[in-house]
Design a protein around this motif. Structure first.
Motif, PDB file in Angstrom:
ATOM      1  N   LEU A   1      15.116  83.742  63.317  1.00 12.65           N
ATOM      2  CA  LEU A   1      16.326  84.549  63.098  1.00 12.65           C
ATOM      3  C   LEU A   1      17.495  83.988  63.604  1.00 12.65           C
ATOM      4  O   LEU A   1      17.786  83.721  64.735  1.00 12.65           O
ATOM      5  N   VAL A   2      18.381  83.703  62.752  1.00 15.05           N
ATOM      6  CA  VAL A   2      19.816  83.227  63.221  1.00 15.05           C
ATOM      7  C   VAL A   2      20.799  84.385  62.690  1.00 15.05           C
ATOM      8  O   VAL A   2      20.832  84.457  61.583  1.00 15.05           O
ATOM      9  N   ARG A   3      21.473  84.533  63.866  1.00 10.82           N
ATOM     10  CA  ARG A   3      22.254  85.766  63.493  1.00 10.82           C
ATOM     11  C   ARG A   3      24.014  85.252  63.798  1.00 10.82           C
ATOM     12  O   ARG A   3      23.986  84.551  64.587  1.00 10.82           O
ATOM     13  N   ASP A   4      24.751  86.049  63.218  1.00  6.78           N
ATOM     14  CA  ASP A   4      26.412  86.061  63.575  1.00  6.78           C
ATOM     15  C   ASP A   4      26.778  84.418  63.282  1.00  6.78           C
ATOM     16  O   ASP A   4      27.534  83.735  63.842  1.00  6.78           O
ATOM     17  N   ILE A   5      26.303  84.274  62.130  1.00  3.75           N
ATOM     18  CA  ILE A   5      26.792  82.890  61.550  1.00  3.75           C
ATOM     19  C   ILE A   5      28.402  83.006  60.758  1.00  3.75           C
ATOM     20  O   ILE A   5      28.499  83.990  59.672  1.00  3.75           O
ATOM     21  N   PRO A   6      29.225  82.614  61.195  1.00  5.92           N
ATOM     22  CA  PRO A   6      30.660  83.046  60.867  1.00  5.92           C
ATOM     23  C   PRO A   6      30.799  82.262  59.472  1.00  5.92           C
ATOM     24  O   PRO A   6      30.336  81.195  59.372  1.00  5.92           O
TER      25      PRO A   6
ATOM     26  N   ILE B   1      30.423  87.590  59.001  1.00  8.65           N
ATOM     27  CA  ILE B   1      29.266  87.081  59.628  1.00  8.65           C
ATOM     28  C   ILE B   1      28.147  87.258  58.926  1.00  8.65           C
ATOM     29  O   ILE B   1      27.886  88.321  58.210  1.00  8.65           O
ATOM     30  N   ALA B   2      27.151  86.331  58.756  1.00  8.76           N
ATOM     31  CA  ALA B   2      25.941  86.384  58.309  1.00  8.76           C
ATOM     32  C   ALA B   2      24.790  86.215  59.135  1.00  8.76           C
ATOM     33  O   ALA B   2      24.736  85.395  59.750  1.00  8.76           O
ATOM     34  N   HIS B   3      23.467  86.908  58.728  1.00  6.74           N
ATOM     35  CA  HIS B   3      22.446  86.992  59.507  1.00  6.74           C
ATOM     36  C   HIS B   3      21.277  86.640  58.596  1.00  6.74           C
ATOM     37  O   HIS B   3      21.274  87.156  57.412  1.00  6.74           O
ATOM     38  N   ILE B   4      20.547  85.465  59.040  1.00 10.66           N
ATOM     39  CA  ILE B   4      19.265  85.239  58.221  1.00 10.66           C
ATOM     40  C   ILE B   4      18.089  85.349  59.020  1.00 10.66           C
ATOM     41  O   ILE B   4      17.901  84.482  59.932  1.00 10.66           O
ATOM     42  N   GLY B   5      16.811  85.750  58.368  1.00 11.18           N
ATOM     43  CA  GLY B   5      15.864  85.947  59.261  1.00 11.18           C
ATOM     44  C   GLY B   5      14.748  85.447  58.229  1.00 11.18           C
ATOM     45  O   GLY B   5      14.585  85.873  56.898  1.00 11.18           O
ATOM     46  N   TYR B   6      13.609  84.736  58.292  1.00  8.89           N
ATOM     47  CA  TYR B   6      12.385  84.380  57.445  1.00  8.89           C
ATOM     48  C   TYR B   6      11.266  84.445  58.302  1.00  8.89           C
ATOM     49  O   TYR B   6      11.213  83.987  59.699  1.00  8.89           O
ATOM     50  N   TYR B   7       9.917  84.542  57.820  1.00  7.60           N
ATOM     51  CA  TYR B   7       8.822  84.249  58.408  1.00  7.60           C
ATOM     52  C   TYR B   7       8.300  83.094  57.580  1.00  7.60           C
ATOM     53  O   TYR B   7       7.934  82.851  56.504  1.00  7.60           O
ATOM     54  N   PRO B   8       8.031  81.958  58.366  1.00 10.48           N
ATOM     55  CA  PRO B   8       7.599  80.873  57.875  1.00 10.48           C
ATOM     56  C   PRO B   8       6.394  80.828  57.282  1.00 10.48           C
ATOM     57  O   PRO B   8       5.388  81.457  57.952  1.00 10.48           O
ATOM     58  N   SER B   9       6.001  79.967  56.288  1.00 15.58           N
ATOM     59  CA  SER B   9       4.616  79.648  55.917  1.00 15.58           C
ATOM     60  C   SER B   9       4.222  78.215  55.837  1.00 15.58           C
ATOM     61  O   SER B   9       3.511  77.883  56.674  1.00 15.58           O
ATOM     62  N   LYS B  10       4.978  77.323  55.214  1.00 15.26           N
ATOM     63  CA  LYS B  10       4.614  75.793  55.090  1.00 15.26           C
ATOM     64  C   LYS B  10       5.338  75.348  56.058  1.00 15.26           C
ATOM     65  O   LYS B  10       5.335  73.910  56.450  1.00 15.26           O
ATOM     66  N   GLY B  11       6.285  75.719  56.944  1.00 20.40           N
ATOM     67  CA  GLY B  11       7.253  75.106  57.656  1.00 20.40           C
ATOM     68  C   GLY B  11       8.502  75.658  58.113  1.00 20.40           C
ATOM     69  O   GLY B  11       8.778  76.847  57.512  1.00 20.40           O
ATOM     70  N   VAL B  12       9.463  75.289  59.015  1.00 24.12           N
ATOM     71  CA  VAL B  12      10.868  75.766  59.022  1.00 24.12           C
ATOM     72  C   VAL B  12      11.717  74.552  58.937  1.00 24.12           C
ATOM     73  O   VAL B  12      11.433  73.290  58.824  1.00 24.12           O
ATOM     74  N   VAL B  13      12.877  74.999  58.732  1.00 22.68           N
ATOM     75  CA  VAL B  13      14.313  74.016  58.610  1.00 22.68           C
ATOM     76  C   VAL B  13      14.912  74.058  59.886  1.00 22.68           C
ATOM     77  O   VAL B  13      14.702  75.195  60.716  1.00 22.68           O
TER      78      VAL B  13
END
Length: 211
Positions: free
Chosen positions: A89-94, A109-121
């Protein structure tokens, strides 16, 4: 639904892939002079004589997202994460963007969350992805969906959650003139869409540490 997906897919393309009869810089500057005259001022007076050049230069920065490919932003995936498969989770992206209806700013602000499967960025790539879509003529709803779909296409995670909170100047400084009103949009895919408990977890994590 297919028409919506096709429309979103077209809007997600980088500028270079979209057919366009792009005007010259001189034509763009002439258009700014026309708008200045239409507003009731003289584009040739001292304070405005260089404004068309400044505006076209600013447009290149404000709308730089058209030349960027979101899939290139997310093209490097790190698979070696020692078995980590919990939420990222990365939150508070202006961000700052411009409404496609009135061409006035909206920001928040934008908030992005994800559950990885094949990897992360890399975490900075998520902020960069927001920037790609924010620096285009936008609606908040479309921007929210675009961010989620780009992550889905590139990472194929088990779940994606995107939330955007923004104030729109088209509502604050014109029209109803209600400054401070906030608009909230969300997009849930995968486990976040299928399991309301995951949505609650995402929202709880966003609010932790906040008053």
């Amino acid at each position: 639904m297919d028409d919506v997906v096709k429309s979103l897919s077209k809007r997600m393309k980088p500028f270079a892939e979209i057919p366009s009869n792009r005007p010259t810089r001189e034509e763009a500057e002439d258009a700014v002079r026309t708008l200045i005259r239409w507003a009731g001022d003289d584009p040739h007076r001292e304070g405005l004589v260089d404004t068309p050049k400044r505006v076209t230069k600013a447009f290149k920065e404000l709308y730089a997202g058209y030349k960027d490919d979101p899939h290139e932003v997310l093209n490097k995936i790190f698979a070696e994460v020692e078995g980590y498969d919990d939420i990222v989770l990365v939150r508070d992206i202006p961000f700052y963007s411009h409404c496609e209806h009135h061409m006035v700013p909206f920001f928040g602000i934008a908030h992005i969350g994800y559950y990885p499967s094949k990897g992360v960025v890399g975490l900075s790539k998520l902020a960069r992805l927001v920037e790609v879509y924010a620096r285009r003529l936008q609606t908040q709803e479309t921007m929210t969906a675009q961010i989620a779909q780009a992550l889905q296409d590139s990472l194929e995670p088990r779940g994606i959650a995107v939330m955007i909170e923004a104030e729109h100047m088209c509502m604050s400084m014109r029209g109803v003139q209600k400054a401070g009103a906030m608009t909230l949009t969300t997009q849930f895919l995968g486990v976040f869409k299928d399991d309301p408990a995951e949505q609650v977890r995402f929202l709880t994590l966003l609010r932790q540490g906040k008053a």
